[in-house]
Design an enzyme around this catalytic site. Sequence first.
Site, mmCIF file in Angstrom:
data_model
loop_
_atom_site.group_PDB
_atom_site.id
_atom_site.type_symbol
_atom_site.label_atom_id
_atom_site.label_comp_id
_atom_site.label_asym_id
_atom_site.label_seq_id
_atom_site.Cartn_x
_atom_site.Cartn_y
_atom_site.Cartn_z
ATOM 1 N N LYS A 14 0.817 -1.218 0.000
ATOM 2 C CA LYS A 14 0.000 0.000 0.000
ATOM 3 C C LYS A 14 0.851 1.268 0.000
ATOM 4 O O LYS A 14 0.599 2.180 -0.770
ATOM 5 C CB LYS A 14 -0.928 0.038 1.227
ATOM 6 C CG LYS A 14 -2.033 -0.990 1.224
ATOM 7 C CD LYS A 14 -3.037 -0.716 2.348
ATOM 8 C CE LYS A 14 -2.400 -0.712 3.730
ATOM 9 N NZ LYS A 14 -1.869 -2.012 4.181
ATOM 10 N N ARG A 89 -9.972 1.371 8.583
ATOM 11 C CA ARG A 89 -9.517 0.018 8.846
ATOM 12 C C ARG A 89 -10.573 -0.792 9.590
ATOM 13 O O ARG A 89 -10.348 -1.967 9.880
ATOM 14 C CB ARG A 89 -8.275 0.100 9.732
ATOM 15 C CG ARG A 89 -7.014 -0.428 9.112
ATOM 16 C CD ARG A 89 -5.909 -0.097 10.095
ATOM 17 N NE ARG A 89 -4.742 -0.896 9.903
ATOM 18 C CZ ARG A 89 -3.694 -0.517 9.159
ATOM 19 N NH1 ARG A 89 -3.694 0.609 8.522
ATOM 20 N NH2 ARG A 89 -2.656 -1.297 9.082
ATOM 21 N N ARG A 128 11.309 -7.078 4.792
ATOM 22 C CA ARG A 128 11.377 -5.651 5.101
ATOM 23 C C ARG A 128 11.944 -5.434 6.507
ATOM 24 O O ARG A 128 12.689 -4.486 6.743
ATOM 25 C CB ARG A 128 9.971 -5.036 5.006
ATOM 26 C CG ARG A 128 9.951 -3.556 5.296
ATOM 27 C CD ARG A 128 8.586 -2.946 5.033
ATOM 28 N NE ARG A 128 7.661 -3.192 6.118
ATOM 29 C CZ ARG A 128 6.370 -2.872 6.096
ATOM 30 N NH1 ARG A 128 5.853 -2.320 5.018
ATOM 31 N NH2 ARG A 128 5.591 -3.109 7.117
ATOM 32 N N ARG A 134 11.458 -1.941 11.248
ATOM 33 C CA ARG A 134 10.244 -1.422 11.883
ATOM 34 C C ARG A 134 9.920 -2.283 13.091
ATOM 35 O O ARG A 134 9.926 -3.509 12.991
ATOM 36 C CB ARG A 134 9.089 -1.460 10.870
ATOM 37 C CG ARG A 134 8.431 -0.124 10.680
ATOM 38 C CD ARG A 134 7.429 -0.193 9.576
ATOM 39 N NE ARG A 134 6.156 -0.772 10.009
ATOM 40 C CZ ARG A 134 5.044 -0.713 9.288
ATOM 41 N NH1 ARG A 134 5.055 -0.108 8.111
ATOM 42 N NH2 ARG A 134 3.933 -1.247 9.733
ATOM 43 N N ARG A 145 -1.043 -8.588 13.290
ATOM 44 C CA ARG A 145 -1.564 -7.579 12.354
ATOM 45 C C ARG A 145 -2.422 -8.234 11.277
ATOM 46 O O ARG A 145 -3.445 -7.693 10.862
ATOM 47 C CB ARG A 145 -0.406 -6.796 11.729
ATOM 48 C CG ARG A 145 0.171 -5.756 12.702
ATOM 49 C CD ARG A 145 1.606 -5.386 12.379
ATOM 50 N NE ARG A 145 1.787 -4.828 11.058
ATOM 51 C CZ ARG A 145 2.937 -4.905 10.381
ATOM 52 N NH1 ARG A 145 3.985 -5.543 10.885
ATOM 53 N NH2 ARG A 145 3.040 -4.349 9.197
HETATM 54 P P1 ADP Z 1 0.578 -2.135 7.889
HETATM 55 O O1 ADP Z 1 -0.547 -1.953 6.923
HETATM 56 O O2 ADP Z 1 1.784 -2.746 7.257
HETATM 57 O O3 ADP Z 1 0.201 -2.832 9.165
HETATM 58 P P2 ADP Z 1 0.521 0.719 8.652
HETATM 59 O O4 ADP Z 1 1.692 1.629 8.568
HETATM 60 O O5 ADP Z 1 -0.657 1.004 7.788
HETATM 61 O O6 ADP Z 1 1.132 -0.711 8.336
HETATM 62 O O7 ADP Z 1 0.008 0.620 10.167
HETATM 63 C C1 ADP Z 1 0.881 0.387 11.232
HETATM 64 C C2 ADP Z 1 0.117 0.433 12.558
HETATM 65 O O8 ADP Z 1 -0.414 1.761 12.760
HETATM 66 C C3 ADP Z 1 -1.096 -0.492 12.674
HETATM 67 O O9 ADP Z 1 -0.749 -1.797 13.049
HETATM 68 C C4 ADP Z 1 -1.907 0.237 13.760
HETATM 69 O O10 ADP Z 1 -1.381 0.003 15.051
HETATM 70 C C5 ADP Z 1 -1.678 1.699 13.419
HETATM 71 N N1 ADP Z 1 -2.726 2.204 12.503
HETATM 72 C C6 ADP Z 1 -2.553 2.615 11.216
HETATM 73 N N2 ADP Z 1 -3.722 2.989 10.668
HETATM 74 C C7 ADP Z 1 -4.674 2.789 11.610
HETATM 75 C C8 ADP Z 1 -6.091 2.958 11.664
HETATM 76 N N3 ADP Z 1 -6.783 3.401 10.608
HETATM 77 N N4 ADP Z 1 -6.732 2.648 12.813
HETATM 78 C C9 ADP Z 1 -6.076 2.213 13.871
HETATM 79 N N5 ADP Z 1 -4.745 1.995 13.899
HETATM 80 C C10 ADP Z 1 -4.044 2.289 12.791
#
Ligand code: ADP
Length: 191
Positions: A14, A89, A128, A134, A145
């Site tokens: 993404k 989400r 990654r 990370r 996740r």
């Molecule tokens: P990925 O899709 O690889 O898990 P992201 O960078 O999109 O990575 O998200 C990393 C973390 O940030 C998530 O696991 C969550 O803890 C938090 N996060 C991101 N977007 C949201 C959201 N819309 N609602 C709640 N938590 C979020």
Amino acid sequence: MMRAVLLGPPGAGKGTQAARLAEGFQVPAISTGDIFRANVGQGTELGLEAKEYMDAGLLVPDSVTNAMVRDRLMQDDAGEGFLLDGYPRTVDQARELDAMLVEMGVSLDVVLEITADVDEVTSRLLKRAAIEGRSDDTEPVIRQRLEVYAESTAPLTSFYRDRGVLVQVDGIGEIDEVTSRLVEAVKSHSS
Ligand code: ADP
């Protein structure tokens, strides 16, 4: 110009694709994960609040996330369009986004879902982890996740399909190839 949401499991690509699409369509890419990570890096109150959830592979509470997205969408540069990456989400977040869009007097053109199977995304994330380090790219947190995705985020597929705005795009293949598929999907849905 477009108003779009990018969906897909962790590791589907993404972030990479959002940057490319945002540049191509001249809209800001708004990544909730990036905003949270920037806040963690700067040690802000928001960052401190988000970090424990992120490190556990859990969603940051809606109250925090929704307020953050609302602030960001109300900024001038999002007035002409945006690409949301990582938000909504959950179905509750999607309803909250609906309310924000009503306030702005706009609607989504398209919801793009990048698909990739669990084995593929897990191996990408582990790779990654070795490069970027990370803190949530460890095996148990990746598993968590993916579970959260399956349980809380996957229902958004039918939520948006029912509205006729969903396009699923195969996330397996060369990065350029996936970008082309996404660009075609946007073009077929933009007004
Ligand atoms: P990925 O899709 O690889 O898990 P992201 O960078 O999109 O990575 O998200 C990393 C973390 O940030 C998530 O696991 C969550 O803890 C938090 N996060 C991101 N977007 C949201 C959201 N819309 N609602 C709640 N938590 C979020």
